[in-house]
Design a protein around this motif. Sequence first.
Motif, PDB file in Angstrom:
ATOM      1  N   UNK A 186      46.987  52.754  49.459  1.00  0.00           N
ATOM      2  CA  UNK A 186      45.687  52.102  49.567  1.00  0.00           C
ATOM      3  C   UNK A 186      45.639  50.907  48.624  1.00  0.00           C
ATOM      4  N   UNK A 187      45.194  49.780  49.133  1.00  0.00           N
ATOM      5  CA  UNK A 187      45.096  48.554  48.331  1.00  0.00           C
ATOM      6  C   UNK A 187      43.625  48.180  48.201  1.00  0.00           C
ATOM      7  N   UNK A 188      43.136  48.148  46.957  1.00  0.00           N
ATOM      8  CA  UNK A 188      41.724  47.909  46.710  1.00  0.00           C
ATOM      9  C   UNK A 188      41.501  46.640  45.894  1.00  0.00           C
ATOM     10  N   UNK A 189      40.385  45.971  46.172  1.00  0.00           N
ATOM     11  CA  UNK A 189      39.974  44.802  45.386  1.00  0.00           C
ATOM     12  C   UNK A 189      38.512  44.516  45.697  1.00  0.00           C
ATOM     13  N   UNK A 190      37.955  43.527  45.032  1.00  0.00           N
ATOM     14  CA  UNK A 190      36.593  43.101  45.344  1.00  0.00           C
ATOM     15  C   UNK A 190      36.438  41.614  45.098  1.00  0.00           C
ATOM     16  N   UNK A 191      35.633  40.972  45.932  1.00  0.00           N
ATOM     17  CA  UNK A 191      35.290  39.562  45.742  1.00  0.00           C
ATOM     18  C   UNK A 191      33.781  39.371  45.653  1.00  0.00           C
ATOM     19  N   UNK A 192      33.035  40.472  45.710  1.00  0.00           N
ATOM     20  CA  UNK A 192      31.587  40.330  45.615  1.00  0.00           C
ATOM     21  C   UNK A 192      31.223  39.888  44.202  1.00  0.00           C
ATOM     22  N   UNK A 193      30.288  38.943  44.044  1.00  0.00           N
ATOM     23  CA  UNK A 193      29.972  38.399  42.715  1.00  0.00           C
ATOM     24  C   UNK A 193      29.501  39.464  41.731  1.00  0.00           C
ATOM     25  N   UNK A 194      29.996  39.377  40.515  1.00  0.00           N
ATOM     26  CA  UNK A 194      29.583  40.296  39.456  1.00  0.00           C
ATOM     27  C   UNK A 194      28.172  39.979  38.968  1.00  0.00           C
ATOM     28  N   UNK A 195      27.853  38.695  38.874  1.00  0.00           N
ATOM     29  CA  UNK A 195      26.599  38.261  38.272  1.00  0.00           C
ATOM     30  C   UNK A 195      25.848  37.337  39.229  1.00  0.00           C
ATOM     31  N   UNK A 196      24.617  37.713  39.550  1.00  0.00           N
ATOM     32  CA  UNK A 196      23.805  36.905  40.460  1.00  0.00           C
ATOM     33  C   UNK A 196      22.705  36.137  39.732  1.00  0.00           C
ATOM     34  N   UNK A 197      22.797  36.093  38.397  1.00  0.00           N
ATOM     35  CA  UNK A 197      21.744  35.433  37.628  1.00  0.00           C
ATOM     36  C   UNK A 197      21.699  33.930  37.880  1.00  0.00           C
ATOM     37  N   UNK A 198      22.817  33.357  38.305  1.00  0.00           N
ATOM     38  CA  UNK A 198      22.833  31.912  38.567  1.00  0.00           C
ATOM     39  C   UNK A 198      22.160  31.558  39.891  1.00  0.00           C
ATOM     40  N   UNK A 199      21.919  32.576  40.717  1.00  0.00           N
ATOM     41  CA  UNK A 199      21.248  32.348  41.989  1.00  0.00           C
ATOM     42  C   UNK A 199      19.738  32.284  41.752  1.00  0.00           C
ATOM     43  N   UNK A 200      19.142  31.135  42.023  1.00  0.00           N
ATOM     44  CA  UNK A 200      17.713  30.950  41.771  1.00  0.00           C
ATOM     45  C   UNK A 200      16.871  31.791  42.716  1.00  0.00           C
ATOM     46  N   UNK A 201      15.702  32.184  42.254  1.00  0.00           N
ATOM     47  CA  UNK A 201      14.762  32.929  43.095  1.00  0.00           C
ATOM     48  C   UNK A 201      14.452  32.128  44.359  1.00  0.00           C
ATOM     49  N   UNK A 202      14.470  32.807  45.493  1.00  0.00           N
ATOM     50  CA  UNK A 202      14.174  32.172  46.764  1.00  0.00           C
ATOM     51  C   UNK A 202      15.353  31.498  47.423  1.00  0.00           C
ATOM     52  N   UNK A 203      16.497  31.477  46.725  1.00  0.00           N
ATOM     53  CA  UNK A 203      17.683  30.798  47.253  1.00  0.00           C
ATOM     54  C   UNK A 203      18.699  31.806  47.783  1.00  0.00           C
TER      55      UNK A 203
END
Length: 348
Positions: A186-203
């Motif tokens: 089994x080969x595992x990894x992730x590309x989902x962002x760790x931190x979403x704080x840079x994403x502005x509200x409503x964006x």
Amino acid sequence: MRKIKYVPILKLRDGEIKALKNLTETQAKAIIPVFEIVDLDENISDMLEKLIITGLSEVYVDTSVIDDDDKNILIELLKLSSGKEFLIYPVLYFDDLPSVANETLKHTKRLLYKIFVPDDEVYGPVYSDIFRELFSWISGKDISVDIMFDLGEIRNAQQASIQLKELRNVVSKYIKNNKSKFDRIIVSSTSFPRDLSSLAAGESMKVDRHDINLFKAIYKDRGFLDIKDLLIYSDYGVTKFTDSEIDFSQLKYGPLPKGKYTTKDKYWIIKGKKNRITKQWIKNYYDIAREIFNSNDYYGENFSFGDLDIKRKAFKETGPGNHTSWVIIATNHHIAVLVDELSTIYDS
């Protein structure tokens, strides 16, 4: 034909459990999830009940998040499930050999052995030690062993290329001539962002799915030809960093709604917005559902339970939901996407 297509790594929480309960029979039969136990205070019998109500016949369980040095919870779960038709397979690491591994043999005929790539040459075991101990322990034992290579976070194509080369070297040196020892690689990894704080509200933002692209490259690479029939994809889905993504500056107004939707080549994250003065929602869960439903990325209401629920919310046929509701939607849809994609990859 390959039976298991996908090994999603999930937290043992209500949203993920309900996402699995709402898979189709075909989707459910194509996966074996790894459940990370994350709530230390939960009763072990309640943990087992959560695992059973997924409707699956077998799961891997990893207690290292809360129980790194003491595997009592893992052993107790195995004991409690003994004799049931529902099967639990332990996730073990280098430090679990031989004592913990020997204890699990009393309760299971299969285990998952997890290895991090690259190895830690300074603070942790190196590959030579990892495989020497593993092969020594396996010898003469009646146990099926699945191995997981965890490649960590893949943030760009360059990093994916480096991990491809590293895994190729490990497989060539330690796995190629020993593949008969393993049932699944089994080969595992992730590309989902760790931190979403840079994403502005409503964006919203879209992030490349380097994790699945890396697996496609691995599956086509001649360096893995000898083990191609054993290779299985794994990732952390869209909920790995749920606990770390809270926008603390917004807490006095309540956490912002977030929608997470897996597209054919991106992770799409949509953040809600609230007027701080009037306390009225500018973008709520209904708005997020409509944005997904009206996009070219929407898979259609018949694709998964999650997609059907998005349509219902887009037309306000149900309530807008809450954080857990949207974990169900995001996880259920993501698993459906991967089962569908991997069917094509494995047949190529």
